[in-house]
Motif scaffolding. Structure first.
Motif, PDB file in Angstrom:
ATOM      1  N   TYR A 126       0.829  -1.209   0.000  1.00  0.00           N
ATOM      2  CA  TYR A 126       0.000   0.000   0.000  1.00  0.00           C
ATOM      3  C   TYR A 126       0.865   1.260   0.000  1.00  0.00           C
ATOM      4  O   TYR A 126       0.567   2.226  -0.707  1.00  0.00           O
ATOM      5  N   LEU A 127       1.955   1.264   0.785  1.00  0.00           N
ATOM      6  CA  LEU A 127       2.842   2.425   0.774  1.00  0.00           C
ATOM      7  C   LEU A 127       3.435   2.641  -0.615  1.00  0.00           C
ATOM      8  O   LEU A 127       3.488   3.768  -1.118  1.00  0.00           O
ATOM      9  N   LEU A 128       3.903   1.556  -1.247  1.00  0.00           N
ATOM     10  CA  LEU A 128       4.468   1.681  -2.589  1.00  0.00           C
ATOM     11  C   LEU A 128       3.421   2.189  -3.573  1.00  0.00           C
ATOM     12  O   LEU A 128       3.721   3.013  -4.458  1.00  0.00           O
ATOM     13  N   PHE A 129       2.183   1.702  -3.427  1.00  0.00           N
ATOM     14  CA  PHE A 129       1.097   2.155  -4.287  1.00  0.00           C
ATOM     15  C   PHE A 129       0.836   3.645  -4.101  1.00  0.00           C
ATOM     16  O   PHE A 129       0.698   4.394  -5.083  1.00  0.00           O
ATOM     17  N   ARG A 130       0.778   4.092  -2.849  1.00  0.00           N
ATOM     18  CA  ARG A 130       0.499   5.508  -2.600  1.00  0.00           C
ATOM     19  C   ARG A 130       1.632   6.401  -3.092  1.00  0.00           C
ATOM     20  O   ARG A 130       1.387   7.496  -3.617  1.00  0.00           O
ATOM     21  N   LEU A 131       2.878   5.952  -2.967  1.00  0.00           N
ATOM     22  CA  LEU A 131       3.998   6.731  -3.486  1.00  0.00           C
ATOM     23  C   LEU A 131       3.954   6.787  -5.013  1.00  0.00           C
ATOM     24  O   LEU A 131       4.246   7.829  -5.618  1.00  0.00           O
ATOM     25  N   TRP A 132       3.597   5.649  -5.640  1.00  0.00           N
ATOM     26  CA  TRP A 132       3.433   5.635  -7.108  1.00  0.00           C
ATOM     27  C   TRP A 132       2.305   6.568  -7.522  1.00  0.00           C
ATOM     28  O   TRP A 132       2.455   7.375  -8.449  1.00  0.00           O
ATOM     29  N   THR A 278      10.937   6.797   5.247  1.00  0.00           N
ATOM     30  CA  THR A 278      11.132   8.249   5.244  1.00  0.00           C
ATOM     31  C   THR A 278      10.225   8.920   4.216  1.00  0.00           C
ATOM     32  O   THR A 278       9.580   9.935   4.497  1.00  0.00           O
ATOM     33  N   ARG A 279      10.157   8.346   3.014  1.00  0.00           N
ATOM     34  CA  ARG A 279       9.286   8.919   1.984  1.00  0.00           C
ATOM     35  C   ARG A 279       7.816   8.794   2.369  1.00  0.00           C
ATOM     36  O   ARG A 279       7.025   9.712   2.148  1.00  0.00           O
ATOM     37  N   ALA A 280       7.459   7.654   2.967  1.00  0.00           N
ATOM     38  CA  ALA A 280       6.067   7.474   3.395  1.00  0.00           C
ATOM     39  C   ALA A 280       5.699   8.448   4.501  1.00  0.00           C
ATOM     40  O   ALA A 280       4.588   8.989   4.527  1.00  0.00           O
ATOM     41  N   ALA A 281       6.633   8.701   5.422  1.00  0.00           N
ATOM     42  CA  ALA A 281       6.367   9.673   6.489  1.00  0.00           C
ATOM     43  C   ALA A 281       6.198  11.073   5.904  1.00  0.00           C
ATOM     44  O   ALA A 281       5.339  11.852   6.352  1.00  0.00           O
ATOM     45  N   ALA A 282       6.996  11.405   4.885  1.00  0.00           N
ATOM     46  CA  ALA A 282       6.879  12.720   4.247  1.00  0.00           C
ATOM     47  C   ALA A 282       5.522  12.905   3.580  1.00  0.00           C
ATOM     48  O   ALA A 282       5.024  14.040   3.473  1.00  0.00           O
ATOM     49  N   GLU A 283       4.905  11.793   3.133  1.00  0.00           N
ATOM     50  CA  GLU A 283       3.572  11.847   2.531  1.00  0.00           C
ATOM     51  C   GLU A 283       2.465  11.747   3.587  1.00  0.00           C
ATOM     52  O   GLU A 283       1.280  11.732   3.240  1.00  0.00           O
TER      53      GLU A 283
END
Length: 297
Positions: A126-132, A278-283
């Motif tokens: 899910y995190l990878l999906f949201r970043l994509w 880190t990227r997920a926290a930034a989002e």
């Protein structure tokens, strides 16, 4: 902690990669390793177990680490990272081949406002999906529908959702449902970071103490190496729990998810985990990690 002590309670999935990794340890073929009392549970269940502080050792999604690292330590071996093994976004209609993801997404409405089935909102997938989606879906997706992963492809096929995020052996079987790959979350992650894809982590309670945590990490590593040395030894255990999976698919599954990062995270593995969280926290998708949260005793 010794092999003769009370067994440690461990939970991991019945998927071939996990049973392959733990077979030697579970069956007493790792000298000096603590005995294990095994519970099988899908990763969404083990994520919840970790958040409630249940079990001594757990296989969980890397996405749940920010919520549990006060009580659990990340072990540097036994988990799942890799390349070319990311979750897929599937649709009933094919995207235009040979076009950039952004343009292909726009051709399909960019999934903007569309419903997407996912296996969990507390998962690495899910995190990878949201970043994509943040990079490629102008306006953002619509409704997120959480459902068991084995129900996702039928739901997309039957039009109950517009798209589905799939994991595990679905990478090899989605065409059987007449579905098409819109995007590979792993490709996007690797293209934008150059790092392997963090999927599943092995964690153990910090209260076990530093010596036991080191023993657990070494036991996991030794179990992986034993499985590689004699793959046939693990086959009965793998197939017993593979939920009627074709043996060839089970072998593909193991080949993708058990690799050098399973034996030891190494510099690239740790960089991938830090990078994802880190990227997920930034989002705003997960809480930020503390400075030493991933440190191992």
């Amino acid at each position: 902690m010794t092999a003769s002590s009370e067994p440690l309670r461990i939970a991991f999935s019945p998927c071939p990669n996990d049973t392959f990794v733990f077979d030697a340890w579970v069956h007493g073929r790792v000298p000096g390793a603590p005995a294990l009392d095994v519970t099988f549970a899908d990763i969404d269940i083990t994520n919840g177990m970790a958040e409630r502080g249940e079990f001594d050792v757990l296989k969980v999604s890397y996405a749940v680490l920010p919520y549990v690292l006060d009580e659990y330590a990340l072990l540097p071996s036994g988990g799942a990272l890799g390349r070319g093994c990311g979750p897929l976004v599937l649709t009933r209609e094919p995207g235009a081949r040979g076009t950039p993801l952004l343009e292909r997404g726009r051709e399909l409405g960019g999934l903007t406002g569309k419903s997407v089935a996912v296996p969990s909102e507390r998962s690495t997938a899910y995190l990878l999906f949201r970043l994509w989606a943040a990079d490629t879906v102008p306006g953002g997706v619509g409704e997120i529908v959480v459902m068991p992963f084995h129900e996702i492809m039928p739901a997309v096929r039957d039009g109950r959702v517009d798209a589905g995020l799939v994991i595990h052996e679905a990478r090899f079987t989605y065409q059987n449902y007449g579905l098409h790959k819109l995007a590979d979350m792993g490709e996007h992650w690797e293209d934008t970071t150059g790092l392997p894809i963090p999927l599943g982590a092995i964690i153990a309670k910090r209260s076990l103490g530093a010596d036991t945590l080191k023993l657990l990490a070494e036991s996991a590593r030794t179990s992986v190496l034993a499985a590689w040395d004699d793959p046939e030894a693990s086959r009965p255990y793998v197939m017993e729990h593979a939920q009627e999976m074709d043996p060839a698919v089970a072998d593909q599954h193991i080949g993708l998810y058990v690799n050098e990062f399973t034996a030891g995270l190494g510099e690239d593995g740790y960089a991938a985990v830090r990078g994802l969280l880190t990227r997920a926290a930034a989002e705003g998708l997960v809480p930020p990690l503390g400075p030493n949260a991933l440190a191992f005793p």
